[in-house]
Design a protein around this motif. Structure first.
Motif, PDB file in Angstrom:
ATOM      1  N   LYS A   2       0.291  -1.555   0.194  1.00 34.17           N
ATOM      2  CA  LYS A   2      -0.231   0.220   0.100  1.00 34.17           C
ATOM      3  C   LYS A   2       0.982   0.876  -0.518  1.00 34.17           C
ATOM      4  O   LYS A   2       1.797   1.129   0.848  1.00 34.17           O
ATOM      5  CB  LYS A   2      -1.003   0.028   1.219  1.00 34.17           C
ATOM      6  CG  LYS A   2      -1.215   1.112   1.105  1.00 34.17           C
ATOM      7  CD  LYS A   2      -2.548   1.079   2.617  1.00 34.17           C
ATOM      8  CE  LYS A   2      -2.743   2.583   3.821  1.00 34.17           C
ATOM      9  NZ  LYS A   2      -3.134   2.574   4.462  1.00 34.17           N
ATOM     10  N   ALA A  21      -3.994   9.688  -2.288  1.00 35.76           N
ATOM     11  CA  ALA A  21      -4.779   8.929  -3.169  1.00 35.76           C
ATOM     12  C   ALA A  21      -3.904   7.864  -2.897  1.00 35.76           C
ATOM     13  O   ALA A  21      -2.601   8.144  -2.185  1.00 35.76           O
ATOM     14  CB  ALA A  21      -3.298   9.226  -4.189  1.00 35.76           C
ATOM     15  N   TYR A  22      -4.486   6.664  -2.766  1.00 38.05           N
ATOM     16  CA  TYR A  22      -3.643   5.760  -2.400  1.00 38.05           C
ATOM     17  C   TYR A  22      -3.542   4.160  -3.251  1.00 38.05           C
ATOM     18  O   TYR A  22      -4.657   4.355  -4.248  1.00 38.05           O
ATOM     19  CB  TYR A  22      -4.552   4.770  -1.288  1.00 38.05           C
ATOM     20  CG  TYR A  22      -4.742   5.388   0.252  1.00 38.05           C
ATOM     21  CD1 TYR A  22      -4.014   6.057   1.096  1.00 38.05           C
ATOM     22  CD2 TYR A  22      -5.653   6.879  -0.027  1.00 38.05           C
ATOM     23  CE1 TYR A  22      -3.845   6.998   2.199  1.00 38.05           C
ATOM     24  CE2 TYR A  22      -5.630   7.177   1.126  1.00 38.05           C
ATOM     25  CZ  TYR A  22      -4.694   7.578   2.295  1.00 38.05           C
ATOM     26  OH  TYR A  22      -4.614   8.332   3.332  1.00 38.05           O
ATOM     27  N   GLN A  23      -2.413   3.506  -3.763  1.00 40.02           N
ATOM     28  CA  GLN A  23      -2.622   2.516  -4.194  1.00 40.02           C
ATOM     29  C   GLN A  23      -2.382   1.336  -3.585  1.00 40.02           C
ATOM     30  O   GLN A  23      -1.279   1.282  -2.528  1.00 40.02           O
ATOM     31  CB  GLN A  23      -1.594   2.537  -5.314  1.00 40.02           C
ATOM     32  CG  GLN A  23      -1.092   2.081  -6.221  1.00 40.02           C
ATOM     33  CD  GLN A  23       0.245   2.649  -7.422  1.00 40.02           C
ATOM     34  OE1 GLN A  23      -0.181   3.097  -8.063  1.00 40.02           O
ATOM     35  NE2 GLN A  23       1.071   1.927  -7.008  1.00 40.02           N
ATOM     36  N   TRP A  24      -3.007   0.312  -3.863  1.00 39.04           N
ATOM     37  CA  TRP A  24      -3.102  -1.142  -3.757  1.00 39.04           C
ATOM     38  C   TRP A  24      -2.058  -1.654  -4.675  1.00 39.04           C
ATOM     39  O   TRP A  24      -2.831  -1.742  -5.728  1.00 39.04           O
ATOM     40  CB  TRP A  24      -4.028  -1.035  -2.575  1.00 39.04           C
ATOM     41  CG  TRP A  24      -4.371  -0.930  -1.471  1.00 39.04           C
ATOM     42  CD1 TRP A  24      -4.045  -1.505  -0.371  1.00 39.04           C
ATOM     43  CD2 TRP A  24      -4.971   0.059  -1.662  1.00 39.04           C
ATOM     44  NE1 TRP A  24      -4.487  -0.639   0.350  1.00 39.04           N
ATOM     45  CE2 TRP A  24      -5.314   0.508  -0.123  1.00 39.04           C
ATOM     46  CE3 TRP A  24      -5.905   0.824  -2.002  1.00 39.04           C
ATOM     47  CZ2 TRP A  24      -5.802   0.969   0.840  1.00 39.04           C
ATOM     48  CZ3 TRP A  24      -6.811   2.026  -1.596  1.00 39.04           C
ATOM     49  CH2 TRP A  24      -6.495   2.246  -0.323  1.00 39.04           C
ATOM     50  N   SER A  25      -1.894  -2.957  -3.692  1.00 41.54           N
ATOM     51  CA  SER A  25      -0.952  -4.677  -5.260  1.00 41.54           C
ATOM     52  C   SER A  25      -0.852  -6.115  -4.465  1.00 41.54           C
ATOM     53  O   SER A  25      -0.817  -5.513  -3.054  1.00 41.54           O
ATOM     54  CB  SER A  25       0.370  -3.386  -6.065  1.00 41.54           C
ATOM     55  OG  SER A  25       0.872  -3.960  -5.418  1.00 41.54           O
ATOM     56  N   LYS A  32      -2.405  -2.928 -10.481  1.00 38.85           N
ATOM     57  CA  LYS A  32      -2.202  -2.487  -8.958  1.00 38.85           C
ATOM     58  C   LYS A  32      -3.994  -1.155  -9.163  1.00 38.85           C
ATOM     59  O   LYS A  32      -4.480  -1.483 -10.225  1.00 38.85           O
ATOM     60  CB  LYS A  32      -1.517  -1.173  -9.243  1.00 38.85           C
ATOM     61  CG  LYS A  32      -0.125  -2.116  -9.159  1.00 38.85           C
ATOM     62  CD  LYS A  32       1.154  -0.373  -9.143  1.00 38.85           C
ATOM     63  CE  LYS A  32       2.249  -1.556  -8.901  1.00 38.85           C
ATOM     64  NZ  LYS A  32       3.227  -0.392  -9.509  1.00 38.85           N
ATOM     65  N   LEU A  34      -5.933   2.306  -7.939  1.00 46.47           N
ATOM     66  CA  LEU A  34      -5.275   2.979  -7.199  1.00 46.47           C
ATOM     67  C   LEU A  34      -6.897   4.081  -7.236  1.00 46.47           C
ATOM     68  O   LEU A  34      -8.152   3.860  -7.530  1.00 46.47           O
ATOM     69  CB  LEU A  34      -4.821   4.244  -8.367  1.00 46.47           C
ATOM     70  CG  LEU A  34      -5.103   5.495  -8.356  1.00 46.47           C
ATOM     71  CD1 LEU A  34      -4.069   5.840  -6.774  1.00 46.47           C
ATOM     72  CD2 LEU A  34      -4.252   6.468  -9.475  1.00 46.47           C
ATOM     73  N   THR A  36      -8.196   7.743  -5.229  1.00 51.92           N
ATOM     74  CA  THR A  36      -8.562   9.051  -4.685  1.00 51.92           C
ATOM     75  C   THR A  36      -9.815   9.560  -4.369  1.00 51.92           C
ATOM     76  O   THR A  36     -10.423   9.255  -5.059  1.00 51.92           O
ATOM     77  CB  THR A  36      -7.770   9.831  -5.982  1.00 51.92           C
ATOM     78  OG1 THR A  36      -8.852   9.863  -7.578  1.00 51.92           O
ATOM     79  CG2 THR A  36      -6.223   9.730  -7.122  1.00 51.92           C
TER      80      THR A  36
END
Length: 57
Positions: A2, A21-25, A32, A34, A36
């Motif tokens: 994260k 903004a957050y990005q998860w993988s 991924k 994303l 926002t």
């Protein structure tokens, strides 16, 4: 995994604008997620809250 970021700016007529903004993988994944969220503190702004979600590489 994260990752997150925050930003803010001031816009004439819209006041303070904040973006989160957050990005998860998952480790080893090619895609991924994303997310926002952008908010404006001005009651007269045309848009006070805007959220989005995307899938990318």
């Amino acid at each position: 995994m994260k990752q997150g970021s925050k930003g803010q700016t001031h816009s004439p007529g819209k006041g303070l604008i904040r973006t989160h903004a957050y990005q998860w993988s998952v480790p080893g994944a090619s895609l991924k997620l994303l997310f926002t969220l952008t908010t404006s503190e001005s009651e007269s702004a045309g848009v006070q809250v805007l959220g989005s979600a995307a899938i990318g590489q």
